[in-house]
Structure formats: C-alpha cells, structure tokens
Design a protein around this motif. Sequence first.
Motif, PDB file in Angstrom:
ATOM      1  N   GLN A   1       2.672   5.577  -5.550  1.00  0.00           N
ATOM      2  CA  GLN A   1       2.329   6.840  -4.863  1.00  0.00           C
ATOM      3  C   GLN A   1       0.941   7.316  -5.279  1.00  0.00           C
ATOM      4  O   GLN A   1       0.158   7.799  -4.472  1.00  0.00           O
ATOM      5  N   GLY A   2       0.651   7.163  -6.579  1.00  0.00           N
ATOM      6  CA  GLY A   2      -0.651   7.603  -7.100  1.00  0.00           C
ATOM      7  C   GLY A   2      -1.802   6.856  -6.449  1.00  0.00           C
ATOM      8  O   GLY A   2      -2.819   7.458  -6.067  1.00  0.00           O
ATOM      9  N   ILE A   3      -1.638   5.555  -6.294  1.00  0.00           N
ATOM     10  CA  ILE A   3      -2.689   4.746  -5.646  1.00  0.00           C
ATOM     11  C   ILE A   3      -2.896   5.258  -4.216  1.00  0.00           C
ATOM     12  O   ILE A   3      -4.023   5.452  -3.752  1.00  0.00           O
ATOM     13  N   HIS A   4      -1.773   5.509  -3.535  1.00  0.00           N
ATOM     14  CA  HIS A   4      -1.820   5.975  -2.147  1.00  0.00           C
ATOM     15  C   HIS A   4      -2.490   7.355  -2.067  1.00  0.00           C
ATOM     16  O   HIS A   4      -3.373   7.582  -1.226  1.00  0.00           O
ATOM     17  N   LEU A   5      -2.075   8.267  -2.986  1.00  0.00           N
ATOM     18  CA  LEU A   5      -2.630   9.629  -2.962  1.00  0.00           C
ATOM     19  C   LEU A   5      -4.122   9.662  -3.274  1.00  0.00           C
ATOM     20  O   LEU A   5      -4.841  10.558  -2.831  1.00  0.00           O
TER      21      LEU A   5
ATOM     22  N   LYS B   1      15.013   3.143 -14.625  1.00  0.00           N
ATOM     23  CA  LYS B   1      14.017   4.004 -15.295  1.00  0.00           C
ATOM     24  C   LYS B   1      12.607   3.507 -14.990  1.00  0.00           C
ATOM     25  O   LYS B   1      11.687   4.290 -14.753  1.00  0.00           O
ATOM     26  N   ILE B   2      12.447   2.193 -15.022  1.00  0.00           N
ATOM     27  CA  ILE B   2      11.113   1.621 -14.750  1.00  0.00           C
ATOM     28  C   ILE B   2      10.672   1.978 -13.331  1.00  0.00           C
ATOM     29  O   ILE B   2       9.519   2.362 -13.093  1.00  0.00           O
ATOM     30  N   LYS B   3      11.609   1.868 -12.401  1.00  0.00           N
ATOM     31  CA  LYS B   3      11.251   2.162 -10.999  1.00  0.00           C
ATOM     32  C   LYS B   3      10.865   3.627 -10.826  1.00  0.00           C
ATOM     33  O   LYS B   3       9.807   3.936 -10.280  1.00  0.00           O
ATOM     34  N   THR B   4      11.740   4.529 -11.305  1.00  0.00           N
ATOM     35  CA  THR B   4      11.509   5.954 -11.007  1.00  0.00           C
ATOM     36  C   THR B   4      10.405   6.566 -11.875  1.00  0.00           C
ATOM     37  O   THR B   4       9.653   7.412 -11.416  1.00  0.00           O
ATOM     38  N   GLN B   5      10.305   6.105 -13.141  1.00  0.00           N
ATOM     39  CA  GLN B   5       9.342   6.751 -14.052  1.00  0.00           C
ATOM     40  C   GLN B   5       7.964   6.084 -13.997  1.00  0.00           C
ATOM     41  O   GLN B   5       6.974   6.685 -14.361  1.00  0.00           O
ATOM     42  N   ILE B   6       7.904   4.819 -13.577  1.00  0.00           N
ATOM     43  CA  ILE B   6       6.626   4.114 -13.669  1.00  0.00           C
ATOM     44  C   ILE B   6       6.159   3.534 -12.325  1.00  0.00           C
ATOM     45  O   ILE B   6       5.072   3.850 -11.854  1.00  0.00           O
ATOM     46  N   ILE B   7       6.983   2.686 -11.721  1.00  0.00           N
ATOM     47  CA  ILE B   7       6.473   1.971 -10.541  1.00  0.00           C
ATOM     48  C   ILE B   7       6.233   2.939  -9.374  1.00  0.00           C
ATOM     49  O   ILE B   7       5.145   2.948  -8.778  1.00  0.00           O
ATOM     50  N   GLU B   8       7.225   3.767  -9.074  1.00  0.00           N
ATOM     51  CA  GLU B   8       7.062   4.646  -7.910  1.00  0.00           C
ATOM     52  C   GLU B   8       5.901   5.640  -8.071  1.00  0.00           C
ATOM     53  O   GLU B   8       5.073   5.760  -7.171  1.00  0.00           O
ATOM     54  N   PRO B   9       5.771   6.312  -9.247  1.00  0.00           N
ATOM     55  CA  PRO B   9       4.587   7.184  -9.401  1.00  0.00           C
ATOM     56  C   PRO B   9       3.271   6.414  -9.308  1.00  0.00           C
ATOM     57  O   PRO B   9       2.267   6.931  -8.804  1.00  0.00           O
TER      58      PRO B   9
ATOM     59  N   GLY C   1       0.830  -1.208   0.000  1.00  0.00           N
ATOM     60  CA  GLY C   1       0.000   0.000   0.000  1.00  0.00           C
ATOM     61  C   GLY C   1       0.859   1.252   0.000  1.00  0.00           C
ATOM     62  O   GLY C   1       0.428   2.299  -0.461  1.00  0.00           O
ATOM     63  N   GLU C   2       2.074   1.139   0.517  1.00  0.00           N
ATOM     64  CA  GLU C   2       2.966   2.296   0.564  1.00  0.00           C
ATOM     65  C   GLU C   2       4.303   1.999  -0.073  1.00  0.00           C
ATOM     66  O   GLU C   2       4.862   2.781  -0.810  1.00  0.00           O
TER      67      GLU C   2
ATOM     68  N   LEU D   1      -6.596   5.146  -1.863  1.00  0.00           N
ATOM     69  CA  LEU D   1      -6.919   3.729  -1.991  1.00  0.00           C
ATOM     70  C   LEU D   1      -5.930   2.907  -1.188  1.00  0.00           C
ATOM     71  O   LEU D   1      -4.747   3.246  -1.116  1.00  0.00           O
ATOM     72  N   VAL D   2      -6.412   1.853  -0.566  1.00  0.00           N
ATOM     73  CA  VAL D   2      -5.497   0.935   0.112  1.00  0.00           C
ATOM     74  C   VAL D   2      -5.424  -0.324  -0.747  1.00  0.00           C
ATOM     75  O   VAL D   2      -6.379  -1.090  -0.825  1.00  0.00           O
ATOM     76  N   TYR D   3      -4.325  -0.448  -1.461  1.00  0.00           N
ATOM     77  CA  TYR D   3      -4.169  -1.646  -2.300  1.00  0.00           C
ATOM     78  C   TYR D   3      -2.941  -2.413  -1.837  1.00  0.00           C
ATOM     79  O   TYR D   3      -1.825  -1.894  -1.852  1.00  0.00           O
ATOM     80  N   LYS D   4      -3.185  -3.644  -1.407  1.00  0.00           N
ATOM     81  CA  LYS D   4      -2.090  -4.522  -1.013  1.00  0.00           C
ATOM     82  C   LYS D   4      -2.140  -5.712  -1.937  1.00  0.00           C
ATOM     83  O   LYS D   4      -3.136  -6.445  -1.937  1.00  0.00           O
ATOM     84  N   GLY D   5      -1.103  -5.899  -2.724  1.00  0.00           N
ATOM     85  CA  GLY D   5      -1.128  -7.047  -3.635  1.00  0.00           C
ATOM     86  C   GLY D   5      -0.175  -6.858  -4.784  1.00  0.00           C
ATOM     87  O   GLY D   5       0.712  -5.994  -4.755  1.00  0.00           O
TER      88      GLY D   5
END
Length: 328
Positions: A95-99, A84-92, A41-42, A102-106
């Motif tokens: 963070q976007g889900i969190h912002l 690049k995948i981590k910083t440009q895609i996964i992390e946003p 979730g975070e 939404l609580v998504y664990k999975g």
Amino acid sequence: EALSSFKEMLQKKQFGDASDKVVIEQFLEGVEVSVFALTDGEHYQIIGHAKDYKRIGEGDTGLNTGGMDCVSPVPFMDSAFMDKIKTQIIEPTIQGIHLEGLVYKGFVFFGLMNCKGNPYVIEYNCRLGDPETEVILPRLQTDLVSLLAAADNGTLEDVNILYQDASFATVMAVSGGYPGSYQKNFPIQGIDIAKQLPDTLVFQAGTGFQENSIVTSGGRVLTVTCQGKDLQNAVQKAQKALGSIHFEAMYFRKPYVSFNTASIREILPSRNFAFLIDDYTELQEIFRGLNNGQIGSDVLDEMSCNAKLKYETEFSQAILTDKFSKII
Ligand code: GLY
C-alpha cells in the motif's frame, strides 16, 4: 560504547559529511526468515518463503557469505505467523508503494526476523535471493510465467498460488577460500550424474565453459536442490547428490549434521516443561547445552523458536520431543 561511537560519528565527523545523520536501529534478537512476494502494483501474492544459513563454516562458524544452504518451508512458519507478516508488513508495504505514487511490478524480498513470534523487517530487496530462489521456485507449483504475466497485466489478485507438498533444501558448493580470495578455472565433474538423480536439480552460478568442459568461474559455483518428504530427508539427499560433483578445492557446508537425538529425549521429559515454554531464552540455553558444537547457533535458535511456537499452538510434550528429532 554506543555513546562513544555516537560521539565519534556525529561530533567528530568520523565519516565526514556522511556523519551528519546517524540512524539508530533497534537491536533484534531472533531467527531470520525471508518471504517473497510478487506484486502487480496493487495486489500481491506470496510465492514462497525460505531460510538461508549464511556462515561459511560447519557448525555455523566463520565469515558471512551470501548464503551457503537454504530450506523451504521453514518449520516455524505457521499460518498465525504468516498472517502477522501479511497484515503487519507486506500489506502496509505494498500500500505504501502505491500511496507514494510509484508503480512497482515485480518481486519484493522481505528479509525478516522472528522475534518471539513477532515479525520485524531487516531488509527489503527488489529481487529474489540466492540461495533462496533455488528452493522457493522448485516448491512453487503455480507456473512462474503465468504469475509474471498476471503481475504485468494487473490480475495477480485472481491467481491461485499452489505449493508442492514436500520440503526442499539446497546446498551450495563454493570455491575453496570463498568468501575471501579463491582460484578459478577448475574443471567440474559430475554435474550430469547429479542432475539425473531423483528429485534433484543442479543450479550453476559461478561456472564457465572452456575447451568443452564446465569450469569454475566464481566463488559461489553451484547449488544442488533436492525435494524430500521432510526437511531432514531433503538435506540428506542434497548432500548426497553433491557428493557426485567434484572440482578442485570444492567446499560445502554440512548444515544439519548428526546430533544426538537420544540426549534430547532423555533430557526434555525430565525438565519442568512449563518454565521452558514460558522462557524462550531458557529454551535456547538448553538447546545450546545439548549441542556438541556441530549445529550452528541460527539452527539452534530456529529449533527453540519452532519448539516454543509449536508447543504453544498444538503439541503436547511427547509430540514436541518427537518433532525435535525430525527438525534436526
Ligand atoms: N541470500 C541473501 C540474499 O540473496 O540477499
């Protein structure tokens, strides 16, 4: 063509009310790759990446399927591309889900395209993939249950992810006719034999049990995953292991079939390599020219992409030429 389709959809309401909104997407040219994350979730951890080969026919021809074969790790996934995948895609995304509150664990499945060394998102899924799971989970050394527990209790940040230092390939056996119509209830022989081979796992999907025997019950019947010292070795072992299994009308694709490596050795040194590495499209064309129709276009694309990235980062021409023969 695009404008007339647009008019059909928007002005002439080709799809009724659904035509009220038309989404225009950028056309992406490159090589597909999938990355799998687990989030609490975070925080997140990458639990693997893989590339599947979707077309039913040998030489990458015919209808699209859910994926006929799959490999992990993928040759062009070096640390620069993964960063690049981590910083440009996964992390946003996390963070976007969190912002959004939404609580998504999975699991998050990032379906990506490698466009000349830059990652683009094609699709997201809240699940793992098939046949990707059959290679990423065997490659994952860290215990999956402990990861799921960490995702549940919010401690994923503290987990250390380890991968096996080996290559994994899975080959899917399907019912004849798939992805179109096919027959079911054929007895399957040889699963026990294949399972006992070294470094081999058999995953059953479209199977059932009838009168004390395992029978086919779907189009995607089973896959055989093998671990090898490199990708080619893993693929060869998986194809060989699949040879122990039989059911009526069984079909599987031969993904990395023989390719005349001598011709690559002859041609590449005689080219001006400078223009090759400057021009990815040119590299693709040369690979296509070398192909005798046995290797699918996505494999060729992957080879050219890998060649370009590796050349730019670490390899001399001689090492690169050697690398080609290993990839194929
Ligand atoms: N192999 C593609 C998917 O699972 O969506």
